[in-house]
Write an enzyme that holds these catalytic residues in place. Sequence first.
Site, PDB file in Angstrom:
ATOM      1  N   GLU A  86      -6.775  -7.487  -0.515  1.00 43.32           N
ATOM      2  CA  GLU A  86      -7.554  -7.567   1.187  1.00 43.32           C
ATOM      3  C   GLU A  86      -8.245  -7.177   1.084  1.00 43.32           C
ATOM      4  O   GLU A  86      -9.012  -6.523   0.908  1.00 43.32           O
ATOM      5  CB  GLU A  86      -6.734  -6.658   1.483  1.00 43.32           C
ATOM      6  CG  GLU A  86      -5.138  -6.751   1.944  1.00 43.32           C
ATOM      7  CD  GLU A  86      -4.352  -6.041   2.766  1.00 43.32           C
ATOM      8  OE1 GLU A  86      -5.090  -5.323   3.910  1.00 43.32           O
ATOM      9  OE2 GLU A  86      -3.370  -5.433   2.479  1.00 43.32           O
ATOM     10  N   GLU A 108       0.472  -1.246   0.190  1.00 41.40           N
ATOM     11  CA  GLU A 108      -0.260  -0.016   0.020  1.00 41.40           C
ATOM     12  C   GLU A 108       0.454   1.369   0.460  1.00 41.40           C
ATOM     13  O   GLU A 108       0.558   1.867   0.869  1.00 41.40           O
ATOM     14  CB  GLU A 108      -1.171   0.107   1.505  1.00 41.40           C
ATOM     15  CG  GLU A 108      -2.068  -1.041   0.985  1.00 41.40           C
ATOM     16  CD  GLU A 108      -2.908  -1.196   2.275  1.00 41.40           C
ATOM     17  OE1 GLU A 108      -2.976   0.060   3.095  1.00 41.40           O
ATOM     18  OE2 GLU A 108      -3.870  -1.352   2.155  1.00 41.40           O
TER      19      GLU A 108
END
Length: 733
Positions: free
Chosen positions: A263, A193
């Site tokens: 995710e 991320e």
Amino acid sequence: MGVEHILGRRGRGLSRMLLLAVAAAVVWRFTPVDASVSYDRKAVIINGQRRILFSGSIHYPRSTPEMWPDLIQKAKDGGLDVIQTYVFWNGHEPSPGQYYFGGNYDLVRFVKLVKQAGLYVHLRIGPYVCAEWNFGGFPVWLKYVPGISFRTDNGPFKAAMAKFTEKIVSMMKSQGLFESQGGPIILSQIENEYGPLEEYYGGAAAKNYVSWAAQMAVGLKTGVPWVMCKQDDAPDPIINTCNGFYCDYFSPNKPYKPTMWTEAWTGWFTAFGSPVPHRPVEDLAFAVARFIQKGGSFVNYYMYHGGTNFGRTAGGPFISTSYDYDAPVDEYGLLRQPKWGHLRDLHKAIKMCEPALVSADPTVTKLGNYEQAHVFRSKSGSCAAFLSNYNPRSYATVTFDRMKYDIPPWSISILPDCKTTVFNTARVEAPTLQIKMTLLGRFSWKSFSEETNTLDDNSFTKDGLVEQISMTRDKTDYLWYTTSVDIGPNERFLKNGPHPVLTVMSAGHSMHIFINGQQAGTVYGGLDNPKLTYKGKAKLWAGSNRISILSVAVGLPNVGSHFETWNAGVLGPVTLDGLNEGRRDLTSQKWTYQVGLKGESLNLHMLSGVSSVEWGGASSKQPLTWYKAFFNAPSGNEPWALDMSSMGKGQIWINGQSIGRYWPAYKAYGTCASCDYPGTYNEKKCQTNCGESSQKWYHVPRSWLNPTGNLLVVFEEWGGDPSGISLVKRTTL
Ligand code: GAL
């Protein structure tokens, strides 16, 4: 030396051809013909087959090796194809060049167990992992490498990151664990991320870092694809992927990459002081079906089994010891029902559609204001349909292919033959199971008081206040700050009062203040703001007074930009107001420091150290007290926990192994309104435990206990009552 340099001027054309050949080789390496794992715009391709893959995160250090086979089997029975895990750098390299792969850090064993079960692995090496893990997985020593700046175009950082990544890749290769070698690892991940943070790292430096990380990873030639999650500019051949509660809005950055969700949040983490989040499975299943109907082909549940932040591995600060996450398999390894079963049914239904999903693109038809049909019709004749109703309030009756279908609010029906509904995301058929915690027994305690007024031989004196982690190097949560204050006999407050006011400002995370050995107060921060200030009257006498502050860290930050620059501990100012002179600033005077507690240096939590002091009867409700008890393991096979409700804050060890930090006295602050599944979910929507302990039960792994003579040690900071601690077993019914 560059290619151009070797070839000289004459070689320029040749060098261009060489570069083209290299570029072609990169693309070619990911074609199904040559590699066992590749990808195209539809899916990840394993041995020539496009696959719809369900994956689940199980982080190996968050459970014990003894639990792994069962957890993996439950994932398999739940219809998963892949187990995803991060690799936890700070667990593997506790000091530079000293590696550890034993116990619950035995990564090779974990990966091999997944293979034995017939599942694949997605290895997210990071090595930055976030994950609510202490310091986001970075070893704390890394912060003190000269000239380092994390996660940017910085030499020392890149060298360390490359070294660890290579170490893990070569370890996996040497064990033959990549799918290209016949092993289970079909995918890897580099970074985590980073995309949303790029702007904080200054455009060019961030871009350079991303392309360096990509090249470094691809250069390791694992033979399987790499992903970068939330990285819109992920360079080829790396696949950029989505993380979130929903990902149906997401498309990869190139038309020839598959649509992957690394995710899919099954719930959310708990922090001390926050309520416990839950995500209704109807909404989770709806989110997954939305993603698949849009053309997504890889879904990883984060977390499938969350587990436990044993020891001091919880990040934050203030992340709780439980990392249950409301996952389909609970912290203790029991099925969370109906969540687990409903997802299993969803996976079955989607797998029935797999032939159509991997070979056709969806045709989307509007069936009403909120209703749509996504139809996958392949050339070979297979057909699968997803009928959706996005209305969060009401049922819809739609007509599809001349048939009528009832669709509950906020749901999708799956028709693997374009006719028969085999599954609807809001119709839960799996049974509901309740959690039951049953008392097994209590303990007979002895106690030992941690000194608050003497410092050990390792203490040292400095001018001014120091940052906590630079002193402790995070080997302990505790740092004592002690100073003395001379009060002249003519101070007016000695006769007429009021007492002077002591103000102590700290960067985090919690502290206990003692004046002349007497506890004056305790303060603590929270997830949203780790900073804290103590302000209270100081009962000082004429002459020399001692002010002692025990500053306590509660997990290092795991998220944010440049979080390696964040501080903890008493950074000041520290002032006394109400003296004859008005204010006295203590910030820059001499302070004496002691790293850790006396009990820690004596190893009171270990069998080897526990007898080094004289233990007394269990005087309860005293702050800074060590407690010990011996006990025998109860019979049965159920998972165990300690109910710590009667305690304040501290740490627990069993036979020298750390169960983690406990903090039942930190009550959850937030909103716990009743919650229905329809409507867009966020982590605050469905919470429990408001006004109660964020966490009162602490998982005791069965494998940590011997049949008899187990040593339980508790260090209590606040003054809780150990007679209330009980061992309980967890069952579902
Ligand atoms: C994601 C991150 C994970 C985890 C998650 C929240 O953004 O990639 O590591 O921190 O958030 O549980």
